[in-house]
Design a protein around this motif. Structure first.
Motif, short mmCIF file in Angstrom:
data_model
loop_
_atom_site.label_atom_id
_atom_site.label_comp_id
_atom_site.label_asym_id
_atom_site.label_seq_id
_atom_site.Cartn_x
_atom_site.Cartn_y
_atom_site.Cartn_z
N GLU A 93 118.40 -40.29 38.00
CA GLU A 93 117.58 -39.55 38.96
C GLU A 93 116.14 -39.43 38.50
OE1 GLU A 93 118.67 -38.75 41.82
OE2 GLU A 93 120.81 -39.15 41.49
N TYR A 94 115.83 -39.95 37.31
CA TYR A 94 114.47 -39.87 36.77
C TYR A 94 113.90 -41.29 36.61
CZ TYR A 94 115.68 -35.07 35.36
OH TYR A 94 116.07 -33.76 35.35
N PRO A 95 112.63 -41.48 36.93
CA PRO A 95 112.00 -42.79 36.65
C PRO A 95 111.75 -42.92 35.14
CG PRO A 95 110.40 -41.26 37.59
CD PRO A 95 111.73 -40.56 37.62
N THR A 96 112.36 -43.92 34.50
CA THR A 96 112.21 -44.14 33.07
C THR A 96 112.03 -45.63 32.80
OG1 THR A 96 114.58 -44.42 32.66
CG2 THR A 96 113.73 -42.17 32.58
N SER A 97 111.87 -45.96 31.53
CA SER A 97 111.74 -47.37 31.12
C SER A 97 113.09 -48.01 30.84
CB SER A 97 110.87 -47.45 29.85
OG SER A 97 111.41 -46.62 28.82
N LEU A 98 114.17 -47.30 31.04
CA LEU A 98 115.49 -47.82 30.72
C LEU A 98 115.85 -49.04 31.57
CD1 LEU A 98 117.63 -44.56 30.36
CD2 LEU A 98 117.03 -46.17 28.56
N GLU A 99 116.44 -50.04 30.90
CA GLU A 99 116.92 -51.23 31.58
C GLU A 99 118.42 -51.42 31.39
OE1 GLU A 99 114.67 -54.52 30.16
OE2 GLU A 99 112.75 -53.78 30.94
N THR A 100 118.93 -50.96 30.25
CA THR A 100 120.36 -51.09 29.94
C THR A 100 120.93 -49.74 29.54
OG1 THR A 100 120.05 -53.35 29.17
CG2 THR A 100 122.06 -52.23 28.47
N ILE A 101 122.04 -49.37 30.14
CA ILE A 101 122.72 -48.13 29.76
C ILE A 101 124.18 -48.43 29.49
CG2 ILE A 101 121.15 -46.58 31.00
CD1 ILE A 101 123.21 -46.44 33.26
N ALA A 102 124.76 -47.69 28.55
CA ALA A 102 126.16 -47.88 28.19
C ALA A 102 126.77 -46.52 27.85
CB ALA A 102 126.29 -48.84 27.01
N GLY A 103 128.07 -46.43 28.00
CA GLY A 103 128.78 -45.20 27.66
C GLY A 103 130.09 -45.51 26.99
N VAL A 104 130.51 -44.63 26.09
CA VAL A 104 131.76 -44.79 25.36
C VAL A 104 132.54 -43.49 25.44
CG1 VAL A 104 132.86 -45.42 23.18
CG2 VAL A 104 130.58 -46.30 23.72
N ASP A 105 133.87 -43.59 25.69
CA ASP A 105 134.71 -42.40 25.70
C ASP A 105 136.16 -42.84 25.51
OD1 ASP A 105 134.01 -39.35 26.63
OD2 ASP A 105 136.13 -39.84 26.93
N ILE A 106 137.00 -41.90 25.07
CA ILE A 106 138.41 -42.22 24.86
C ILE A 106 139.27 -41.81 26.04
CG2 ILE A 106 138.26 -42.09 22.35
CD1 ILE A 106 139.54 -39.32 22.54
N SER A 107 138.72 -41.14 27.03
CA SER A 107 139.49 -40.68 28.19
C SER A 107 139.31 -41.67 29.34
CB SER A 107 139.03 -39.29 28.63
OG SER A 107 139.59 -38.96 29.88
N GLN A 108 140.37 -42.39 29.69
CA GLN A 108 140.28 -43.33 30.80
C GLN A 108 140.05 -42.62 32.13
OE1 GLN A 108 143.43 -46.19 31.07
NE2 GLN A 108 142.80 -47.28 29.21
N LYS A 109 140.62 -41.44 32.26
CA LYS A 109 140.42 -40.69 33.50
C LYS A 109 138.95 -40.34 33.70
CE LYS A 109 142.35 -36.79 36.08
NZ LYS A 109 143.32 -35.65 36.05
N SER A 110 138.31 -39.91 32.61
CA SER A 110 136.89 -39.58 32.69
C SER A 110 136.06 -40.83 32.92
CB SER A 110 136.45 -38.88 31.40
OG SER A 110 137.11 -37.65 31.24
N LEU A 111 136.43 -41.93 32.27
CA LEU A 111 135.69 -43.18 32.45
C LEU A 111 135.81 -43.69 33.88
CD1 LEU A 111 136.57 -44.95 29.08
CD2 LEU A 111 134.30 -44.18 29.79
N SER A 112 136.97 -43.49 34.51
CA SER A 112 137.13 -43.89 35.91
C SER A 112 136.14 -43.15 36.79
CB SER A 112 138.56 -43.62 36.39
OG SER A 112 139.49 -44.40 35.68
N ARG A 113 135.99 -41.85 36.56
CA ARG A 113 135.02 -41.07 37.33
C ARG A 113 133.61 -41.53 37.05
NH1 ARG A 113 137.63 -35.24 36.01
NH2 ARG A 113 139.45 -35.37 37.37
N ALA A 114 133.33 -41.79 35.77
CA ALA A 114 131.98 -42.24 35.42
C ALA A 114 131.65 -43.54 36.11
CB ALA A 114 131.88 -42.39 33.90
N ALA A 115 132.63 -44.46 36.17
CA ALA A 115 132.40 -45.75 36.82
C ALA A 115 132.10 -45.58 38.30
CB ALA A 115 133.63 -46.65 36.63
N LYS A 116 132.85 -44.69 38.95
CA LYS A 116 132.62 -44.46 40.39
C LYS A 116 131.27 -43.81 40.65
CE LYS A 116 137.59 -44.11 41.05
NZ LYS A 116 138.75 -43.20 41.17
N VAL A 117 130.89 -42.89 39.75
CA VAL A 117 129.59 -42.24 39.88
C VAL A 117 128.46 -43.25 39.75
CG1 VAL A 117 127.99 -40.68 38.74
CG2 VAL A 117 130.33 -39.94 39.16
N LEU A 118 128.51 -44.06 38.68
CA LEU A 118 127.44 -45.04 38.45
C LEU A 118 127.44 -46.10 39.54
CD1 LEU A 118 127.69 -45.44 34.57
CD2 LEU A 118 126.11 -44.02 35.89
#
Length: 949
Positions: free
Chosen positions: A731-756
């Motif tokens: 939601e912020y204008p930044t210089s970012l080009e690549t973003i990544a996330g790591v977590d051990i909860s597949q349920k949380s990662l599923s939500r993160a994927a849908k959000v992104l």
């Protein structure tokens, strides 16, 4: 209380459902079989490698004698059944008619209905009205076989519906139904209509003996006297409401007994009100019928003129009932029901009467739902569904609308993107997000943001509500500028806004219109003064008159035997150190008693062994919360309070006679309390109560500043949870080009994927802040394992994550991230244990204290039940400084919430590691250059379309 206007258009002939039509035609030959079916999950997030479970759906098979149909899949079983029935009707070529009958057609149907209910067939039917007919046959003298028209009007719904089509003003003048029934009966030669003042009908030709014998066999013939408690409500407000005993024989007619109590010759002269409370209730008002018809019988049928009932208005009965009641009345719960042929009855006590009185206000409905009339208050805010006790705001609002004969509230929920939430928070209006985040997996929600658990990923919800009269005239609408993370919370929140405004009005029913409007603006409410006055204010004015009489005409000052001064509250017992704080869920045991001056006499009114409420939400009377805030678990307290309105006292009192005797003397209320337990609020709720914007948002803003200052192009979030930080960064204008996330909860990662996915793929706005992002990836894995694909990122974040791990695992993460991942910058945040003293309002002790000493003294709990540890500032600095030296990093310390130069520092402490100049051969990570311990579960690249599952 007149309503008028467009009701003629609003009235529609009840349309049978497809299933009801099938039943009419085929009866038991129609067989429905519903089965649960497995449907593939909707492809909401292409490329997601985690198997998604589809919704639970149902399909119905309908078997008819000549063919079988199978419905589509539905979330509800009943919808599948109706769909199958509709398919069958289409196959049969049957189209249900939804046309409304004309007034002339409705009149002919009414005549046919009156004729049917006096038929031989109806006498044996299982119907509440047929039981009245049988009771009428046991009446003696001239009344034998005579059926009061008021009984037909209240026991049979069809005449009511037909009369509303004939004359829409029946909705506001329900007793007009009597006149139409009498007029319909007068045109039937086989019936006899009594003189006008009696309002009764009987058959000219008696029922055949075999029909009477057959129908009477369905009822008990054993003579028995039943004693029923009822309430006598005089028309004059100067006269007291009194209990009355009805002695009714099972072989007699109960309406004749009620008539005698009202000073009337028989039950044919009694009018009966609509039911009070639930639709299944038999609680009604009984009062004398008018001396003349309600309808000018000589006038044209469709343009009949209403004749006002004679006699003075019974203000108290009218207020409770919601329709005009004239003269003295009796409130009783008695009648025949669908459940059986025998008479149903329940006692109506003075306590029942006063509970009906207080249930006319939203605050009263809530008090009754908690069975804590003298302690509970309708809360000011809706925080969480878990912490809310008693009836929910939506239920209370619907109850209020039914009490005042309004249409059900109409809710409209809007999906607001997170960007709106962020923009709103930058203004002076802080968006309210009352629902707490739920920890899922080791790092879920690690950055402290609240995750949506309903549809519309990455979105917040707003809700508006509109309330209409039965004539569909708009009374009020409320659309507060508040964001919620769940649709249900948005509905509950807006309902509570309306209830709070109504409560304020009922506390001062004489409130000037201008003040009403000012108060409405505070709650985001717009209302139509004319309609609100007609539907609510006129009825509430009766309430205002009743309140003026609430102490029986005595001088209120004679009851003021105690000041509400809580400075001298008597608190007993040793301090345990477990004290309540804002947002805590408290459990107390309490009792409330009436005590006379000098405590010479005492009468228990109300007591609850375990009563839970949330601190700081206004869920109890203010003086009770003030006292409890000074207590610790195990302590008891006693304080006194002046009398509330009499109706509250009598609604709570089990022995009304004793309570009334006390109220005739100078007395007050005595409260005795024991604090049983305190459940601390979740971490984000405590933070939200003290920080604006919340700490979770402050941490995001801190990370954004680091990104902008350092001009980083790649970021990895260790312990990304449901992707709250990554989503917020988009939601912020930044210089970012690549973003990544790591977590051990597949349920949380599923939500993160849908959000992104919803942010990066589904939004094609070229001016979106996230337009600089070229690729995104989410990994399933432990942050204590190394994966070479994330080595050398510009920025790594680990916000509010390490405290969810064991301390040795947190130390291992520090070694792995700085020795192997080697980000140029690493931001780590964790709670400052020393700040818990502010959040929990208790005395701090060191975590190294002797356990026995720690039990004896006050100590701070961890902010979350899932936290394995929480470090002081010194412990955090020691950990971070050693890591920095070991791996050639510089470290700076900061934080959010609080200030570095004021004790006890920041609420959330932050360490920013900056990598020093790397030697040509630093020796770190050479053996791990090709290590791939993570599983990529979702990837996105702007230049490549996502893979579909």
């Amino acid at each position: 209380m007149e309503t008028g206007g467009s009701l003629a258009q609003a009235i529609r002939k009840p349309t049978l459902t497809p299933k009801a039509i099938i039943h009419q035609r085929f009866g038991s030959n129609a067989s429905y079989t519903v089965k649960e079916v497995e449907e593939p999950a909707q492809n909401e997030c292409p490329g997601l490698a985690i198997l998604q479970k589809g919704p639970c759906l149902y399909r119905c098979t309908l078997e008819l004698p000549d063919f079988t149909v199978v419905s589509d899949s539905f979330k509800k079983k009943k919808d599948a059944e109706q769909s199958a029935a509709q398919m069958a009707l289409e196959k049969l070529g049957i189209k249900p008619s939804a046309d409304s009958p004309t007034a002339e057609e409705a009149w002919r149907e009414l005549i046919a209905r009156v004729k049917y209910i006096f038929s031989n067939e109806f006498l044996s039917a299982l119907h509440p009205l047929s039981s009245h007919f049988k009771a009428a046959l046991r009446r003696i003298g001239d009344a034998n076989g005579s059926v009061p028209a008021s009984v037909i009007a209240i026991c049979d719904g069809k005449p009511n519906n037909l009369c509303k089509i004939i004359n829409p003003t029946v909705e506001s003048h329900p007793f007009l139904v009597l006149s139409y029934i009498m007029r319909a009966a007068a045109g039937l030669q086989e019936l006899v209509v009594s003189p006008e003042e009696r309002l009764s009908i009987w058959r000219k030709d008696p029922y055949p003996p075999d029909v009477i014998e057959s129908s009477m066999s369905q009822q008990s013939n054993v003579a028995e006297c039943i004693t029923i408690m009822a309430i006598y409500i005089p028309c004059s407000p100067e006269k007291a409401v009194e209990p009355v005993v009805l002695n009714i024989s099972t072989t007699g007619y109960y309406l004749d007994v009620i008539a005698q109590k009202l000073g009337l010759s028989d039950g044919n002269m009694v009018l009966i009100s609509r039911t009070i409370g639930k639709a299944s209730s038999e609680t009604r008002f009984y009062f004398e019928a008018p001396k003349s018809y309600l309808l000018d019988m000589s006038s044209d049928l469709l343009n009949a003129k209403v004749v006002t009932l004679g006699g003075p208005l019974n203000a108290r009965a009218t207020y409770i009932c919601g329709q005009d009641i004239y003269g003295d009345s009796i409130l009783a719960s008695i009648g025949y029901t669908w459940k059986g042929q025998d008479l149903f009855y329940e006692d109506v006590t003075l306590q029942s009467y006063y509970r009906m009185l207080i249930s006319k206000t939203p605050n009263g409905v809530y008090k009754l739902s908690r069975e804590a009339i003298l302690a509970a208050e309708l809360p000011l805010t809706f925080t969480t569904k878990t912490n809310w006790k008693g009836s929910f705001p939506r239920e209370i609002l619907s109850s209020f609308c039914r009490q005042y004969r309004l249409s059900e509230p109409v809710f409209c929920i809007s999906d607001s993107p997170l960007k709106a939430s962020l923009e709103l928070s930058k203004s002076n209006k802080k968006p309210e997000v009352p629902e707490t985040a739920e920890q899922e997996g080791g790092y879920a929600n690690g950055n402290g943001a609240v995750d949506s658990k309903s549809g519309g990923f990455g979105s917040s919800f707003t809700c508006e509500v509109k309330i209409y009269s039965r004539c569909q005239d708009l009374i009020l609408e409320c659309a507060p500028n508040i964001l919620y993370k769940k649709q249900n919370d948005a509905v509950q929140g807006v309902s509570l806004k309306v209830l709070s405004w109504l409560n304020a009005f009922f506390k001062d029913t004489a409130m000037p219109l201008e003040k009403q409007k000012q108060l409405a603006n505070v709650f985001g409410i717009k209302f139509c003064p004319q309609n609100f006055s007609k539907e609510v204010v006129q009825c509430a004015s009766v309430y205002n008159c009743r309140q003026n009489d609430t102490l029986g005409g005595k001088d209120p000052e004679s009851y003021d035997v105690v000041e509400n001064d809580l400075s001298s509250v008597n608190i007993e017992g040793p301090e345990s150190g477990l004290c309540p704080s804002g947002g805590s869920l408290l459990c107390v045991s309490y009792s409330v008693s009436l005590v006379t001056k000098g405590e010479l006499q005492k009468e228990l009114l109300e007591s609850i062994e375990e009563f839970e409420f949330e601190m700081g939400t206004g869920a109890v009377i203010p003086c009770l919360e003030v006292v409890v805030s000074q207590m610790s678990v195990g302590q008891s307290a006693c304080f006194y309070r002046e009398l509330p309105p009499e109706d509250s006292v009598l609604a709570a009192a089990k022995d009304s006679e004793n309570a009334l005797a006390f109220l005739s003397l100078p007395c007050c209320l005595e409260y005795s309390i024991i604090l049983l337990r305190v459940t601390e609020p979740p971490e984000d709720r405590m933070e939200q109560a003290l920080f604006s914007p919340p700490l979770s948002k402050q941490r995001v803003e801190y990370a954004v500043r680091q990104i902008k200052e350092s001009c980083v192009t790649s970021l990895v979030d260790f312990g990304c949870g449901s992707g709250s930080l990554l989503e917020s960064l988009l939601e912020y204008p930044t210089s970012l080009e690549t973003i990544a996330g790591v977590d051990i909860s597949q349920k949380s990662l599923s939500r993160a994927a849908k959000v992104l996915h919803s942010k990066l793929v589904m939004k094609s706005d070229p001016d979106a802040p996230c337009k600089s992002i070229k690729s995104a990836v989410l990994y399933d894995g432990s942050i204590t394992d190394f994966d070479s694909r994330l080595r050398g990122f510009d920025l790594g974040t680990c916000l509010e994550v390490i405290e969810h791990m064991e301390e040795d695992q947190a130390c291992l993460f520090g070694d792995i991230v700085l020795s192997s991942f080697r980000p140029r910058i690493l931001i780590v945040s964790t709670p400052n244990y020393e700040y818990n003293v502010i959040l929990q309002k208790s005395t701090l002790t060191s975590q190294e204290d002797d356990p026995e000493e720690k039990i004896q003294s006050q100590s701070c709990k961890f902010r979350n039940h899932d936290h394995k540890f929480e470090w002081t500032r010194e412990q955090f600095k020691h950990w971070a400084s050693e890591l920095a030296v070991r791996y050639n990093y510089n470290v700076e310390f900061s934080g959010v919430g609080g200030a570095a130069d004021q004790e006890p520092g920041y609420a959330s402490q932050i360490a920013v590691f900056r990598r020093g100049i790397l030697p040509k051969d630093d020796g770190h990570g050479e053996h791990e250059d090709s290590a791939c311990h993570y599983k990529a579960i979702w990837e996105w690249n702007r230049s490549k379309p996502p893979l579909t599952n």
